[in-house]
Design a protein around this motif. Structure first.
Motif, PDB file in Angstrom:
ATOM      1  N   ASP A  15       7.907  -5.985   9.620  1.00 48.93           N
ATOM      2  CA  ASP A  15       6.622  -5.537   9.081  1.00 48.93           C
ATOM      3  C   ASP A  15       5.826  -4.839  10.178  1.00 48.93           C
ATOM      4  OD1 ASP A  15       4.459  -5.192   7.382  1.00 48.93           O
ATOM      5  OD2 ASP A  15       4.419  -7.266   6.725  1.00 48.93           O
ATOM      6  N   ASN A  16       4.839  -4.066   9.755  1.00 46.42           N
ATOM      7  CA  ASN A  16       3.938  -3.429  10.702  1.00 46.42           C
ATOM      8  C   ASN A  16       2.565  -4.054  10.577  1.00 46.42           C
ATOM      9  OD1 ASN A  16       6.040  -1.475  10.974  1.00 46.42           O
ATOM     10  ND2 ASN A  16       4.480  -0.055  11.702  1.00 46.42           N
ATOM     11  N   PHE A  17       1.951  -4.333  11.699  1.00 45.85           N
ATOM     12  CA  PHE A  17       0.628  -4.942  11.696  1.00 45.85           C
ATOM     13  C   PHE A  17      -0.389  -4.046  11.015  1.00 45.85           C
ATOM     14  CE2 PHE A  17      -3.499  -4.696  13.757  1.00 45.85           C
ATOM     15  CZ  PHE A  17      -3.999  -5.932  13.434  1.00 45.85           C
ATOM     16  N   SER A  18      -1.014  -4.510   9.962  1.00 44.49           N
ATOM     17  CA  SER A  18      -2.108  -3.790   9.314  1.00 44.49           C
ATOM     18  C   SER A  18      -2.686  -4.627   8.192  1.00 44.49           C
ATOM     19  CB  SER A  18      -1.617  -2.460   8.749  1.00 44.49           C
ATOM     20  OG  SER A  18      -2.650  -1.879   7.984  1.00 44.49           O
ATOM     21  N   ALA A  19      -3.970  -4.910   8.265  1.00 39.46           N
ATOM     22  CA  ALA A  19      -4.635  -5.624   7.176  1.00 39.46           C
ATOM     23  C   ALA A  19      -5.071  -4.630   6.103  1.00 39.46           C
ATOM     24  CB  ALA A  19      -5.842  -6.384   7.696  1.00 39.46           C
ATOM     25  N   GLY A  20      -5.103  -3.353   6.484  1.00 48.14           N
ATOM     26  CA  GLY A  20      -5.542  -2.321   5.552  1.00 48.14           C
ATOM     27  C   GLY A  20      -7.035  -2.040   5.629  1.00 48.14           C
ATOM     28  N   THR A  21      -7.663  -2.440   6.724  1.00 51.28           N
ATOM     29  CA  THR A  21      -9.106  -2.260   6.871  1.00 51.28           C
ATOM     30  C   THR A  21      -9.485  -0.784   6.901  1.00 51.28           C
ATOM     31  OG1 THR A  21      -9.077  -4.255   8.217  1.00 51.28           O
ATOM     32  CG2 THR A  21     -11.113  -2.961   8.225  1.00 51.28           C
ATOM     33  N   ARG A  22      -8.765  -0.014   7.738  1.00 57.91           N
ATOM     34  CA  ARG A  22      -9.085   1.413   7.868  1.00 57.91           C
ATOM     35  C   ARG A  22      -9.031   2.112   6.517  1.00 57.91           C
ATOM     36  NH1 ARG A  22     -10.976   3.051  12.262  1.00 57.91           N
ATOM     37  NH2 ARG A  22      -9.293   3.594  13.670  1.00 57.91           N
ATOM     38  N   GLY A  23      -7.969   1.892   5.785  1.00 54.13           N
ATOM     39  CA  GLY A  23      -7.778   2.580   4.508  1.00 54.13           C
ATOM     40  C   GLY A  23      -8.792   2.142   3.465  1.00 54.13           C
ATOM     41  N   ALA A  24      -8.986   0.826   3.325  1.00 52.09           N
ATOM     42  CA  ALA A  24      -9.880   0.308   2.280  1.00 52.09           C
ATOM     43  C   ALA A  24     -11.323   0.739   2.548  1.00 52.09           C
ATOM     44  CB  ALA A  24      -9.782  -1.211   2.215  1.00 52.09           C
ATOM     45  N   THR A  25     -11.727   0.697   3.810  1.00 52.32           N
ATOM     46  CA  THR A  25     -13.089   1.083   4.173  1.00 52.32           C
ATOM     47  C   THR A  25     -13.292   2.579   3.953  1.00 52.32           C
ATOM     48  OG1 THR A  25     -12.976  -0.632   5.857  1.00 52.32           O
ATOM     49  CG2 THR A  25     -14.811   0.911   6.009  1.00 52.32           C
ATOM     50  N   SER A  26     -12.334   3.377   4.407  1.00 51.73           N
ATOM     51  CA  SER A  26     -12.454   4.829   4.256  1.00 51.73           C
ATOM     52  C   SER A  26     -12.504   5.223   2.788  1.00 51.73           C
ATOM     53  CB  SER A  26     -11.279   5.532   4.938  1.00 51.73           C
ATOM     54  OG  SER A  26     -11.196   5.163   6.297  1.00 51.73           O
ATOM     55  N   ALA A  27     -11.702   4.563   1.958  1.00 52.60           N
ATOM     56  CA  ALA A  27     -11.687   4.879   0.519  1.00 52.60           C
ATOM     57  C   ALA A  27     -13.088   4.744  -0.066  1.00 52.60           C
ATOM     58  CB  ALA A  27     -10.705   3.970  -0.204  1.00 52.60           C
ATOM     59  N   GLU A  28     -13.797   3.693   0.342  1.00 54.30           N
ATOM     60  CA  GLU A  28     -15.166   3.504  -0.152  1.00 54.30           C
ATOM     61  C   GLU A  28     -16.066   4.675   0.222  1.00 54.30           C
ATOM     62  OE1 GLU A  28     -17.463  -0.187   0.601  1.00 54.30           O
ATOM     63  OE2 GLU A  28     -15.583  -1.213   0.120  1.00 54.30           O
ATOM     64  N   TYR A  29     -15.942   5.144   1.479  1.00 56.83           N
ATOM     65  CA  TYR A  29     -16.802   6.249   1.918  1.00 56.83           C
ATOM     66  C   TYR A  29     -16.412   7.568   1.253  1.00 56.83           C
ATOM     67  CZ  TYR A  29     -19.079   3.128   5.187  1.00 56.83           C
ATOM     68  OH  TYR A  29     -19.802   2.093   5.726  1.00 56.83           O
ATOM     69  N   PHE A  30     -15.122   7.768   0.983  1.00 53.05           N
ATOM     70  CA  PHE A  30     -14.717   8.974   0.246  1.00 53.05           C
ATOM     71  C   PHE A  30     -15.309   8.963  -1.163  1.00 53.05           C
ATOM     72  CE2 PHE A  30     -11.046   9.579   3.284  1.00 53.05           C
ATOM     73  CZ  PHE A  30     -11.331  10.892   3.619  1.00 53.05           C
ATOM     74  N   LEU A  31     -15.292   7.787  -1.793  1.00 49.17           N
ATOM     75  CA  LEU A  31     -15.862   7.675  -3.142  1.00 49.17           C
ATOM     76  C   LEU A  31     -17.351   7.990  -3.118  1.00 49.17           C
ATOM     77  CD1 LEU A  31     -13.924   4.467  -4.227  1.00 49.17           C
ATOM     78  CD2 LEU A  31     -13.800   6.674  -5.411  1.00 49.17           C
ATOM     79  N   LYS A  32     -18.024   7.467  -2.103  1.00 52.23           N
ATOM     80  CA  LYS A  32     -19.452   7.710  -1.925  1.00 52.23           C
ATOM     81  C   LYS A  32     -19.735   9.203  -1.739  1.00 52.23           C
ATOM     82  CE  LYS A  32     -22.674   4.490   0.248  1.00 52.23           C
ATOM     83  NZ  LYS A  32     -22.828   3.594   1.425  1.00 52.23           N
ATOM     84  N   ALA A  33     -18.795   9.897  -1.072  1.00 49.27           N
ATOM     85  CA  ALA A  33     -18.971  11.327  -0.798  1.00 49.27           C
ATOM     86  C   ALA A  33     -18.596  12.187  -2.003  1.00 49.27           C
ATOM     87  CB  ALA A  33     -18.141  11.731   0.424  1.00 49.27           C
ATOM     88  N   GLY A  34     -18.243  11.553  -3.124  1.00 49.97           N
ATOM     89  CA  GLY A  34     -17.965  12.312  -4.328  1.00 49.97           C
ATOM     90  C   GLY A  34     -16.498  12.637  -4.571  1.00 49.97           C
ATOM     91  N   TYR A  35     -15.626  12.196  -3.706  1.00 44.86           N
ATOM     92  CA  TYR A  35     -14.193  12.417  -3.903  1.00 44.86           C
ATOM     93  C   TYR A  35     -13.644  11.450  -4.949  1.00 44.86           C
ATOM     94  CZ  TYR A  35     -13.344  15.538   0.069  1.00 44.86           C
ATOM     95  OH  TYR A  35     -13.311  16.604   0.913  1.00 44.86           O
ATOM     96  N   ALA A  36     -12.599  11.879  -5.622  1.00 45.95           N
ATOM     97  CA  ALA A  36     -11.775  10.932  -6.373  1.00 45.95           C
ATOM     98  C   ALA A  36     -10.707  10.423  -5.410  1.00 45.95           C
ATOM     99  CB  ALA A  36     -11.136  11.610  -7.568  1.00 45.95           C
ATOM    100  N   VAL A  37     -10.357   9.142  -5.526  1.00 46.97           N
ATOM    101  CA  VAL A  37      -9.452   8.533  -4.552  1.00 46.97           C
ATOM    102  C   VAL A  37      -8.214   7.944  -5.233  1.00 46.97           C
ATOM    103  CG1 VAL A  37      -9.186   6.675  -2.855  1.00 46.97           C
ATOM    104  CG2 VAL A  37     -11.328   7.982  -2.940  1.00 46.97           C
ATOM    105  N   ILE A  38      -7.047   8.352  -4.751  1.00 46.23           N
ATOM    106  CA  ILE A  38      -5.816   7.649  -5.114  1.00 46.23           C
ATOM    107  C   ILE A  38      -5.546   6.691  -3.964  1.00 46.23           C
ATOM    108  CG2 ILE A  38      -3.352   7.857  -5.612  1.00 46.23           C
ATOM    109  CD1 ILE A  38      -3.916  10.705  -6.600  1.00 46.23           C
ATOM    110  N   PHE A  39      -5.685   5.410  -4.238  1.00 45.33           N
ATOM    111  CA  PHE A  39      -5.564   4.409  -3.175  1.00 45.33           C
ATOM    112  C   PHE A  39      -4.179   3.777  -3.269  1.00 45.33           C
ATOM    113  CE2 PHE A  39      -6.432   0.158  -1.285  1.00 45.33           C
ATOM    114  CZ  PHE A  39      -6.806   0.607  -0.030  1.00 45.33           C
ATOM    115  N   MET A  40      -3.303   4.215  -2.364  1.00 40.78           N
ATOM    116  CA  MET A  40      -1.900   3.780  -2.395  1.00 40.78           C
ATOM    117  C   MET A  40      -1.726   2.789  -1.258  1.00 40.78           C
ATOM    118  SD  MET A  40       1.304   6.410  -2.076  1.00 40.78           S
ATOM    119  CE  MET A  40       2.611   5.955  -0.937  1.00 40.78           C
TER     120      MET A  40
END
Lengths: 348, 348
Positions: free
Chosen positions: A65-90
């Motif tokens: 496995d690779n170390f990652s809790a997914g903080t970077r992705g989950a947090t960034s997704a929120e800010y993209f949504l706030k900025a008006g983007y649609a987000v595909i969160f994979m």
């Protein structure tokens, strides 16, 4: 059993490794989502998040496995949504997700802030409500969550293995090609560099007690190249480089830009990633007409042809409990949205 | 770099591998918890749960992991609490936990069942409450959760690596020794059989692009033996065997009982574990006086000296959505509590 290492191109990888079971269903849903967003005129960002696994057995018990809790992705997704983007969160199954990430079962368990109210009438099921001290924080998250769901701007899909990830990435990026320059790829998942081809896996659990474990893995094909050239030409592509050795950060990031020709590499050091990242891009330099050899100066210029943009935030040394902490993802997303917008506008 | 495999005894393991940073704080809290429970006359069960990791680098980016969401452990812990036991829940960080396990962020996200009520007065922060259709289910879980917290019968501690796990298990079991026969060990964690000694780890992220990955690991020392003989003599010890090959289940379980001399091995097949397990124990056979050789019959008898108890539940083939599903852990815990009680009572 010792077998020779195989070198996989993206093409030979997909020709020999099995596709995940629900790929077609997943792709159909992504297509509907992309169509809706295109119709409504939104830019769409694919955010990949969390680590990938490499199963060592066909009946999976053990995996790399690779170390990652997914903080970077989950947090960034929120800010993209706030900025008006649609987000595909994979994202990796069970890794952090936008919104619910604020209430991890370990650090902020939601059962702790629910009160059982006295029943309104004898025999009635009592109401359960959020304890007053937690209301304001939760209200903010919950309101944003409900808005996103009402608008239908977030689509979530999951992977576990590196094989799931590769098949999904190819399929989703092909679906996003219709968006042309309005598609962004924010590849924050921590993807394994190595894998074990199905053909080399042992069927059952590797038995201990027969000496020590020895694993030999093959390299995962480099998929940024076909992503840029074939799967989604026109997309704005941001990849990440995580290193533990600071000295490797810039050389590795530049190498990736040079090799794959995409727009941005965000470099981050494992221990500094919450408050410092660097954006590495290629500067646009005029190409020499054919037949004219590069001068020494031009070679020098080419070596200097990367732009580097350091983004740092100040974290309080002794943060107050419950004080809101600035998240570097807010600034990362702001900078990317700025660059993406400029890039869309400057397209002939 | 090729290094010779080392064989570690439990003793040489703890003499050469570093202890986790917060070990002493963790142990102090366990001691307080055990003292309180002993005073209040409760039996205490240590439930271990989730998989352990084996880091491949000192600055951990990559690690080997064992498949486990922690369902068995988290579910069993709830039933032990219901049966009046105090529970030390020692689990992999971010794996499932008792009570909150019912609300995974993926399958039953709690943000989905919260309503924002209209504010009671202008400018007031609105109340947030649980949507009526979800109230009854949540009320049951929440009531049990609040009772356990009020009584103080659940203590949680976390591990990530197999090294954390081994150090914690030794320390916690030593603290539990004062409970004598009232201590139970329910070792449901999926512990790696292999590890990489600190001395062999690479400091930084292993670089790809330098050929294929090859890892050689050493065997984790067998710690059931010292657990039974030294750390916590008198405890009632239950270990688990997970196999993917049905034919190995009984032989492996018997071998473990024979080798470590503890009370029960619960064998389970990866694909049948939700509805079928087998309890394997040693039958009590009279020991021959010294100097008298075993007859052929006695040898045969010894081979047949294991008791096997199959526990199966019927799962509906087409379960109704929202219909409560019987959990096999309910029956596992009931049977163990019965055996443990009998065992305490029959002690001279």
């Amino acid at each position: 059993m010792h077998t020779e290492p195989t070198t996989f191109s993206a093409e030979s990888y997909f020709a020999t490794q099995p596709s995940p079971q629900h790929l077609q269903q997943d792709v159909d849903k992504v297509r509907d989502f992309v169509t809706k967003q295109a119709k409504e005129g939104r830019s769409v960002v694919l955010v990949t998040s969390g680590g990938t696994t490499v199963p060592l057995e066909l009946n999976v018990v053990r995996f790399l496995d690779n170390f990652s809790a997914g903080t970077r992705g989950a947090t960034s997704a929120e800010y993209f949504l706030k900025a008006g983007y649609a987000v595909i969160f994979m994202h990796r199954q069970f890794s952090l997700q936008p919104f619910s990430r604020h209430y991890s079962h370990s650090t902020n368990p939601f059962l702790d802030f629910l009160d059982i109210d006295p029943p309104e009438a004898a025999g009635a099921i009592p109401r359960i409500s959020v304890t007053p001290s937690k209301r304001a924080d939760l209200l903010e998250v919950l309101t944003a969550y409900k808005e996103v769901h009402a608008r239908g701007t977030l689509h979530t899909l999951t992977f576990v293995t590196v094989n799931d990830y590769l098949w999904l990435l190819r399929a989703v990026s092909k679906e996003m090609a219709v968006l042309k320059r309005r598609a962004m790829f924010y590849l924050a998942a921590a993807v394994s560099d190595f894998f074990l081809p199905t053909q080399k896996m042992s069927e059952h659990k590797i038995q201990s007690g027969k000496g020590n474990l020895s694993i030999e893995m093959d390299q995962v094909p480099k998929i940024l190249k076909p992503l840029v050239d074939e799967w989604t030409p026109g997309g704005y592509i941001v990849s990440f480089k995580l290193e533990t050795d600071q000295d490797l950060l810039l050389p590795k990031a530049r190498q990736a830009i040079e090799r794959y020709g995409h727009q941005v590499v965000i470099g981050n050091d494992l221990h500094r990633r919450k408050f410092e990242v660097v954006f590495v891009s290629k500067k646009l330099v005029p190409t020499l007409p054919p037949g004219i050899e590069q001068t020494k100066e031009a070679t020098q210029q080419a070596a200097n042809s990367f732009s580097e943009y350091w983004l740092r935030i100040n974290l309080p040394e002794h943060p107050l409990p419950d004080a809101p902490v600035k998240e570097i993802e807010e600034d990362i997303v702001q900078e990317l949205v700025r660059r993406h917008t400029e890039w869309i506008e400057n397209t002939p």
